[in-house]
Design a protein around this motif. Structure first.
Motif, mmCIF file in Angstrom:
data_model
loop_
_atom_site.group_PDB
_atom_site.id
_atom_site.type_symbol
_atom_site.label_atom_id
_atom_site.label_comp_id
_atom_site.label_asym_id
_atom_site.label_seq_id
_atom_site.Cartn_x
_atom_site.Cartn_y
_atom_site.Cartn_z
ATOM 1 N N ASP A 284 -9.155 -8.926 2.677
ATOM 2 C CA ASP A 284 -9.415 -7.755 1.851
ATOM 3 C C ASP A 284 -8.403 -7.648 0.713
ATOM 4 O O ASP A 284 -8.773 -7.405 -0.443
ATOM 5 C CB ASP A 284 -9.372 -6.499 2.724
ATOM 6 C CG ASP A 284 -9.621 -5.237 1.923
ATOM 7 O OD1 ASP A 284 -10.697 -5.113 1.309
ATOM 8 O OD2 ASP A 284 -8.718 -4.365 1.885
ATOM 9 N N ILE A 285 -7.116 -7.850 1.031
ATOM 10 C CA ILE A 285 -6.063 -7.724 0.012
ATOM 11 C C ILE A 285 -6.172 -8.835 -1.024
ATOM 12 O O ILE A 285 -6.023 -8.601 -2.227
ATOM 13 C CB ILE A 285 -4.682 -7.732 0.683
ATOM 14 C CG1 ILE A 285 -4.485 -6.430 1.464
ATOM 15 C CG2 ILE A 285 -3.571 -7.910 -0.348
ATOM 16 C CD1 ILE A 285 -3.185 -6.359 2.225
ATOM 17 N N ARG B 95 0.824 -1.216 0.000
ATOM 18 C CA ARG B 95 0.000 0.000 0.000
ATOM 19 C C ARG B 95 0.857 1.264 0.000
ATOM 20 O O ARG B 95 0.481 2.271 -0.570
ATOM 21 C CB ARG B 95 -0.945 -0.017 1.212
ATOM 22 C CG ARG B 95 -2.059 -1.052 1.083
ATOM 23 C CD ARG B 95 -2.916 -1.090 2.313
ATOM 24 N NE ARG B 95 -2.195 -1.606 3.474
ATOM 25 C CZ ARG B 95 -2.753 -1.843 4.653
ATOM 26 N NH1 ARG B 95 -4.040 -1.588 4.834
ATOM 27 N NH2 ARG B 95 -2.051 -2.323 5.649
ATOM 28 N N ASP C 212 -1.628 -4.447 -10.620
ATOM 29 C CA ASP C 212 -1.816 -5.053 -11.944
ATOM 30 C C ASP C 212 -0.469 -5.302 -12.607
ATOM 31 O O ASP C 212 -0.233 -6.381 -13.175
ATOM 32 C CB ASP C 212 -2.678 -4.143 -12.825
ATOM 33 C CG ASP C 212 -4.103 -4.036 -12.331
ATOM 34 O OD1 ASP C 212 -4.828 -5.046 -12.404
ATOM 35 O OD2 ASP C 212 -4.486 -2.961 -11.851
ATOM 36 N N PRO D 42 -5.642 -8.990 -8.605
ATOM 37 C CA PRO D 42 -6.104 -9.442 -9.925
ATOM 38 C C PRO D 42 -5.448 -10.770 -10.324
ATOM 39 O O PRO D 42 -4.534 -10.820 -11.165
ATOM 40 C CB PRO D 42 -5.686 -8.289 -10.847
ATOM 41 C CG PRO D 42 -4.506 -7.675 -10.177
ATOM 42 C CD PRO D 42 -4.723 -7.830 -8.714
ATOM 43 N N GLY E 72 -8.841 -10.332 -1.924
ATOM 44 C CA GLY E 72 -10.012 -10.077 -2.757
ATOM 45 C C GLY E 72 -9.753 -9.037 -3.834
ATOM 46 O O GLY E 72 -10.418 -9.029 -4.880
ATOM 47 N N LYS E 73 -8.769 -8.153 -3.611
ATOM 48 C CA LYS E 73 -8.444 -7.108 -4.584
ATOM 49 C C LYS E 73 -7.300 -7.493 -5.515
ATOM 50 O O LYS E 73 -6.961 -6.725 -6.419
ATOM 51 C CB LYS E 73 -8.080 -5.816 -3.847
ATOM 52 C CG LYS E 73 -9.230 -5.235 -3.038
ATOM 53 C CD LYS E 73 -8.788 -3.997 -2.279
ATOM 54 C CE LYS E 73 -9.930 -3.403 -1.472
ATOM 55 N NZ LYS E 73 -9.495 -2.218 -0.687
#
Length: 350
Positions: free
Chosen positions: A151-152, A111, A130, A157, A154-155
């Motif tokens: 959370d991470i 982050r 990405d 790609p 799930g995000k």
């Protein structure tokens, strides 16, 4: 001595005991006299070349056995992995330095902006998750906190990664990430759950004898994928770790009685604001070291150990009961002594 190999003897002795050098000298003079009269010698002895010793090879020159070294380096290069680290905090950086030192290529994302920090240790930082995934790491190490993993993940790609990517978690609890990875990740990817049972403080020097727990949760059948996971596991073995293969369920049962209790005691003592004195005993110094090691970790880590290990609540209750038992025994013995003194005083008063 090898520097003289191939040399011929310069002095040879004929049957009369004369050296070959004088004999050849006279033969050359006779030949020259004949040539001065227009006569060519039928044959003349060819001069014997004097071989000079070759210069010894430099000590750092390549030797035949250097091929073994080159072969080992070639094999190491072939086994080198591209390891992507998600979460480049203290623990992610701690692992990255060792990975780079072992010859692996490391990329990372997080982050915050760790571009310079990563470059300083030979890794590459990607601000875009990405771009990180499109770099196609062989291994993705999830070095997030316990609380942020869901959370991470799930995000992330995942569709931009290779379908055969190996996912590795390094969290301090094991059943929770194991179930989450099996639920969220595509069936094609490999999963290895691990727990390096040390960190930047306890593992800042050698890793010799430090415990590394792992479970091969799901690994593809191809030899390439099997070799990749073994290469990753062997990294910790070669660093000197004590390798412990067990299931995630076994880990959490044992960790509740070891790791969680250790953190609980360290946090409790830390809340007492203990300080050093001029008369510290070794035992007290050990307690201060425990406080330092546990409080250097975030409270979120401790909370995660409690929240995501189903055995933690039971162990916390046992700790409270044990403290109450010791406390009751102290006061019971004090009360017994007071009663005894009171009884003595009553008898003396009579």
């Amino acid at each position: 001595w090898s520097g003289w190999s191939g040399c011929q003897r310069v002095h040879r002795t004929d049957r009369t005991g004369r050296t070959g050098r004088g004999h050849r000298h006279r033969a050359v003079e006779a030949s020259q006299r004949r040539m001065s009269h227009g006569k060519h010698p039928a044959s003349s002895p060819s001069p014997v070349a004097v071989m000079r010793p070759s210069a010894p090879a430099a000590l750092d020159a390549a030797m035949p056995f250097d091929s073994e070294t080159r072969a080992r380096k070639t094999l190491a290069a072939q086994n080198a992995l591209t390891i992507g680290i998600v979460g480049f905090g203290n623990f992610g950086q701690f692992l990255a330095e060792r990975f780079v030192g072992a010859g692996h290529r490391v990329i990372c994302t997080s982050r915050g902006d760790y571009t310079e920090k990563a470059a300083g240790m030979g890794a590459r930082y990607y601000a875009s998750v990405d771009d990180f995934c499109e770099a196609h790491p062989d291994v993705v190490v999830l070095a997030t906190s316990i609380l942020s993993l869901q959370d991470i993940l799930g995000k992330l790609p995942v569709q931009r990664l290779r379908r055969s990517t190996l996912f590795v978690d390094v969290l301090s609890v094991k059943v929770f990430p194991k179930n989450l990875l099996l639920e969220v990740l595509p069936r094609e990817v490999d999963i290895l759950c691990t727990h390096p049972m040390f960190g930047p403080d306890s593992g800042k020097g050698s890793w010799d004898g430090l415990n590394f727990m792992y479970e091969r949760v799901r690994i593809g059948a191809s030899e390439e994928r099997k070799r990749r996971v073994e290469t990753f596991i062997d990294f910790f073995r070669e660093e000197g770790c004590r390798m412990v293969e067990m299931t995630c369920e076994e880990h959490d049962r044992a960790a509740a009685s070891t790791q969680f209790i250790t953190h609980s005691v360290g946090r409790t003592l830390g809340a007492m604001n203990l300080t050093r004195t001029d008369i510290d005993t070794k035992g007290y110094e050990s307690l201060l070291s425990l406080v330092e090691n546990t409080t250097n970790d975030s409270f979120d880590l401790y909370y995660g150990l409690f929240l995501y290990n189903p055995n933690a609540t039971q162990e916390l209750e046992r700790l409270e009961q044990a403290f109450d038992q010791v406390k009751r025994r102290l006061f019971q013995q004090l009360h017994d002594k007071l009663r005894e003194n009171l009884h003595i005083n009553v008898e003396e008063g009579e």
